[in-house]
Enzyme design. Sequence first.
Site, mmCIF file in Angstrom:
data_model
loop_
_atom_site.group_PDB
_atom_site.id
_atom_site.type_symbol
_atom_site.label_atom_id
_atom_site.label_comp_id
_atom_site.label_asym_id
_atom_site.label_seq_id
_atom_site.Cartn_x
_atom_site.Cartn_y
_atom_site.Cartn_z
ATOM 1 N N THR A 276 0.756 -1.258 -0.081
ATOM 2 C CA THR A 276 0.003 -0.001 0.092
ATOM 3 C C THR A 276 0.929 1.381 0.181
ATOM 4 O OG1 THR A 276 -1.731 -1.176 1.025
ATOM 5 C CG2 THR A 276 -1.861 1.102 1.260
ATOM 6 N N GLU B 20 0.499 9.360 -5.716
ATOM 7 C CA GLU B 20 0.916 10.776 -5.736
ATOM 8 C C GLU B 20 1.688 11.376 -6.880
ATOM 9 O OE1 GLU B 20 0.700 13.033 -2.957
ATOM 10 O OE2 GLU B 20 1.481 11.851 -1.111
ATOM 11 N N HIS C 138 -7.342 0.984 -0.850
ATOM 12 C CA HIS C 138 -6.664 -0.299 -1.373
ATOM 13 C C HIS C 138 -7.357 -1.508 -1.446
ATOM 14 C CE1 HIS C 138 -2.447 -2.226 -2.272
ATOM 15 N NE2 HIS C 138 -3.211 -2.798 -3.093
#
Length: 127
Positions: free
Chosen positions: A34, A42, A68
């Site tokens: 994750t 990002e 996730h």
Amino acid sequence: MTVEAGAAASLDHVVGDADTAISVGSGDVEVLGTPVLVAWCEAATVAAVAPLIEPDQTTVGSVVHLEHLRPTPVGGAVTTKAVVTEVDGRQLTFDVTATDDDGVIASGRIVRVAVNRPRFIERLGLT
């Protein structure tokens, strides 16, 4: 800064051994970790606005909300996409998604703030 809602970017990745939950310390299985997925999302936000901000500007992350939803094994191809949904002064809000060959593996929202890069670095004492 000339960022408007709708600006977007997609980035492609292949999950490698260094990207697994085991490698980054976020779990004990050999699937996409994750924290790596967050970094890839990002990176898509950065790519979406990099050509639209002033040369002396950068953006810094301030909020990440990411679900996730399912694993991707080593060797799996992942595409991360970020779309600007709101511009409020220097604050930029993005909807992000990540998909692999089987569909959506993550979705969420990321907020970044546009800052003057030299001033930001100077305030940290890095110059």
